[in-house]
Design an enzyme around this catalytic site. Structure first.
Site, mmCIF file in Angstrom:
data_model
loop_
_atom_site.group_PDB
_atom_site.id
_atom_site.type_symbol
_atom_site.label_atom_id
_atom_site.label_comp_id
_atom_site.label_asym_id
_atom_site.label_seq_id
_atom_site.Cartn_x
_atom_site.Cartn_y
_atom_site.Cartn_z
ATOM 1 N N HIS A 118 42.079 38.015 29.341
ATOM 2 C CA HIS A 118 42.804 37.437 28.102
ATOM 3 C C HIS A 118 42.060 36.634 27.424
ATOM 4 C CE1 HIS A 118 46.067 39.514 29.994
ATOM 5 N NE2 HIS A 118 45.868 39.053 31.256
ATOM 6 N N GLU A 152 48.844 42.819 41.383
ATOM 7 C CA GLU A 152 49.743 42.617 40.209
ATOM 8 C C GLU A 152 50.767 43.517 39.948
ATOM 9 O OE1 GLU A 152 46.999 40.549 36.704
ATOM 10 O OE2 GLU A 152 45.744 42.349 37.816
ATOM 11 N N ASP A 186 52.401 39.139 35.999
ATOM 12 C CA ASP A 186 52.172 40.782 36.027
ATOM 13 C C ASP A 186 53.012 41.285 37.238
ATOM 14 O OD1 ASP A 186 50.909 41.009 33.803
ATOM 15 O OD2 ASP A 186 49.027 40.888 34.688
#
Length: 270
Positions: free
Chosen positions: A49, A156, A182
């Site tokens: 990210h 996740e 997530d």
């Protein structure tokens, strides 16, 4: 022979909590000194990210090692073995793989990180984790395999929870890290960390980690102290992502502006 302690193999494995600061925005390696001054154990370099290049990740990881903190790098999803190898060669002491849902994927992650006979990583003689020292080939491979190539897998998805026991059983996987954002989103309850369904999932990860002597990690919750207390002191989380550089800058900026606004008498109200 490694430049710094790998707290995943020492502190966390001995039952002590390791605190990680996530870097995803700041590229100047001097930020590592702030992290060290604050008392963190781990610098988590976030490449899934962020826009970090491998060179920028290497600078941050190397600075962390020189400051005596363990550098962990989360790589982009399905980035491939070549990418993982560059991250490891240039300073990561643990690589974290996102969105692992099966034991087969976990086994592939281990193969990417380990030199033969435990994996398929290509051997390069100058390794950042041992200070680029010239060492006998087998000695260097053994040192890096045992102390500077830990493997973390992100839990996740609901499918990951179904398979969590098999994932935890994979030899060479060191850490299972729940991504709260997530995982809760995939379960259809985004952000609802107190939902019974979500808490049951965390308990399942905790049981699997304890059964196979793996480190339990947590990401994605930075504010709820009661929740953090529960996962650390009841479930046994030993690696926690405590905050993110971009979040701290954002929150700090808003708090500063709001504080100044309370004494600003220059504003003209119509």
């Amino acid at each position: 022979m490694v430049l710094c302690e790998n707290v995943i193999y020492t502190k966390a494995s001995a039952g002590q909590l390791c605190k990680a600061m996530v870097l995803r925005l700041v590229t100047n390696p001097l930020v590592v000194q702030f992290v060290r001054n604050a008392g963190f154990d781990v610098v988590w370099v976030e490449m899934e990210h962020s826009t970090y290049s491998i060179t920028e990740a290497s600078m941050l990881a190397s600075a962390a090692m020189m400051a005596g903190m363990t550098p962990i790098v989360r790589v982009p999803y399905q980035c491939g073995m070549g990418y993982v190898q560059q991250v490891l060669d240039s300073g990561a002491m643990m690589v974290v793989f996102p969105h692992i849902v099966s034991a087969a994927e976990a086994k592939e992650a281990v193969k990417m990180c380990k030199f033969p006979p435990y994996g398929k990583r290509s051997l390069w003689l100058q390794q950042a984790a041992v200070g680029l020292r010239t060492m006998p080939m087998q000695m260097m491979a053994d040192e890096v395999n045992s102390m500077a190539s830990a493997v973390g897998v992100m839990i996740e998805a609901e499918e990951s929870i179904i398979n969590v026991d098999a994932i935890a059983a994979v030899d060479g996987v060191d850490v299972l890290i729940v991504g709260c954002i997530d995982l809760s989103s995939d379960m259809g309850i985004p952000g609802q960390i107190d939902a019974p369904k979500f808490k049951a999932a965390l308990k399942a990860v905790s049981v699997a980690c304890k059964r196979y002597n793996k480190v339990f990690g947590l990401a994605g919750n930075y504010k709820d102290l009661d929740f953090q207390d529960w996962v650390i002191n009841t479930l046994g989380v030993r690696l926690i992502l405590a905050h993110v550089d971009s979040n701290l800058i954002s929150v700090g900026a808003m708090e500063c502006a709001e504080r100044i606004a309370t004494i600003d008498r220059t504003v003209v109200h119509n």
